[in-house]
Design a protein around this motif. Structure first.
Motif, short mmCIF file in Angstrom:
data_model
loop_
_atom_site.label_atom_id
_atom_site.label_comp_id
_atom_site.label_asym_id
_atom_site.label_seq_id
_atom_site.Cartn_x
_atom_site.Cartn_y
_atom_site.Cartn_z
N CYS A 24 0.84 -1.20 0.00
CA CYS A 24 0.00 0.00 0.00
C CYS A 24 0.88 1.26 0.00
CB CYS A 24 -0.92 0.01 1.21
SG CYS A 24 -2.29 -1.16 1.13
N LEU A 25 1.92 1.24 0.83
CA LEU A 25 2.86 2.36 0.87
C LEU A 25 3.52 2.57 -0.48
CD1 LEU A 25 4.62 1.78 4.31
CD2 LEU A 25 3.41 3.87 3.63
N VAL A 28 0.89 4.23 -3.00
CA VAL A 28 0.59 5.66 -2.84
C VAL A 28 1.84 6.51 -3.03
CG1 VAL A 28 -1.42 5.27 -1.40
CG2 VAL A 28 0.81 5.51 -0.32
N ASN A 29 3.00 5.98 -2.63
CA ASN A 29 4.24 6.74 -2.78
C ASN A 29 4.57 6.95 -4.25
OD1 ASN A 29 6.56 8.01 -1.53
ND2 ASN A 29 7.77 6.28 -2.27
N TYR A 68 -2.07 11.60 -1.86
CA TYR A 68 -1.31 10.35 -1.77
C TYR A 68 -0.27 10.40 -0.66
CZ TYR A 68 -3.35 8.73 -6.19
OH TYR A 68 -4.21 8.30 -7.17
N TYR A 69 0.41 11.54 -0.53
CA TYR A 69 1.40 11.68 0.54
C TYR A 69 0.72 11.60 1.91
CZ TYR A 69 5.43 12.81 -2.38
OH TYR A 69 6.48 12.75 -3.28
N GLN A 71 -1.94 9.86 2.63
CA GLN A 71 -2.23 8.44 2.84
C GLN A 71 -0.96 7.70 3.28
OE1 GLN A 71 -3.91 7.27 -0.92
NE2 GLN A 71 -5.92 8.11 -0.44
N LYS A 72 0.14 8.04 2.66
CA LYS A 72 1.43 7.44 3.03
C LYS A 72 1.75 7.72 4.49
CE LYS A 72 6.37 8.06 2.01
NZ LYS A 72 7.33 8.81 1.17
N GLU A 73 1.55 8.96 4.92
CA GLU A 73 1.85 9.35 6.31
C GLU A 73 1.01 8.55 7.30
OE1 GLU A 73 4.14 11.42 7.39
OE2 GLU A 73 4.85 11.99 5.41
N PHE A 149 11.25 3.78 2.54
CA PHE A 149 10.49 5.00 2.34
C PHE A 149 11.08 6.15 3.16
CE2 PHE A 149 7.69 1.37 1.87
CZ PHE A 149 7.14 1.60 0.61
N THR A 151 10.09 10.13 4.58
CA THR A 151 9.06 11.13 4.79
C THR A 151 9.71 12.36 5.41
OG1 THR A 151 6.90 11.59 5.81
CG2 THR A 151 8.41 10.21 7.05
#
Length: 211
Positions: A24-25, A28-29, A68-69, A71-73, A149, A151
């Motif tokens: 999932c990550l 979205v990433n 998207y970012y 969602q990643k967070e 990943f 952030t």
């Protein structure tokens, strides 16, 4: 990509595995990176254009990128970062003639644009130079073996991670990905719904994943 049957079965049973969350990550990433690239493309395309981006295409891609970012967070909140990475970037900075730095700061930095405007109160000209100044960007780094990943994190928040090593990585280059190899946004949203409602059982199968 087609959602693995195991993922669909887990989702029906409110089970989230590390592997599911990593995919999932990744989805979205990479979608965020695709939108970032499109945002830049349309910004360059309409720069200097008489009528500009009348359909707001650049802004639409920017908003989608930020979604998207975000969602990643949310997914990353389930994990602990491994360390902090830092890199030196360049930021466009405007120096005005009434500032102490004007006339000296850019001696070691290339001036990319100069101009002036008239102060609406004094009607006197105000001169300025646009230069590129270096600054350090920090990232929380999450290493899952088969992928990793970053952030962004503000420097003043680093104190919240006193046990994490800070590693200078020089520069960070990231790319998008063909959406055909990414988990669907519909599946990711269902996973996020479980996370937001705290209605899931987490199964850590990171040790089983290939590095």
């Amino acid at each position: 990509m087609e959602t693995p049957k195991e993922y669909s079965k887990n989702l029906k049973n409110n089970i989230l595995t590390t592997e599911m969350l990593i995919d999932c990550l990744f989805s979205v990433n990479k979608r965020a990176k695709n939108c970032r690239d499109k945002e830049r493309e349309y910004r360059d395309k309409f720069r200097g254009c008489r009528y500009g981006d009348k359909y707001g295409t650049e802004e639409k891609y920017r908003e989608k990128k930020e979604e998207y970012y975000s969602q990643k967070e949310k997914i990353l909140t389930l994990f602990t970062p491994d360390c902090i990475h830092s890199e030196v970037q360049q930021r466009r900075t405007r120096i005005y003639d009434y500032e102490e730095e004007y006339g000296t700061t850019y001696l070691e930095n290339e001036v990319i644009h100069s101009g002036h405007y008239f102060d609406p109160i004094t009607d006197e000209p105000v001169f300025f130079d646009d230069i590129m100044l270096p600054y350090t960007q920090f990232y929380l780094f999450y290493d899952f073996g088969k992928c990793s990943f970053h952030t962004p994190i503000d420097e003043y928040l680093i104190k919240n991670y006193p046990n994490l090593e800070i590693i200078n990585i020089g520069s960070l280059t990231t790319y998008g990905k063909d959406i055909d190899v990414l988990l669907s946004t519909q599946f990711v949203k269902k996973v996020l719904a479980l996370i937001e409602n705290n209605n899931y059982v987490y199964v850590d199968n990171k040790a089983q994943l290939a590095c």
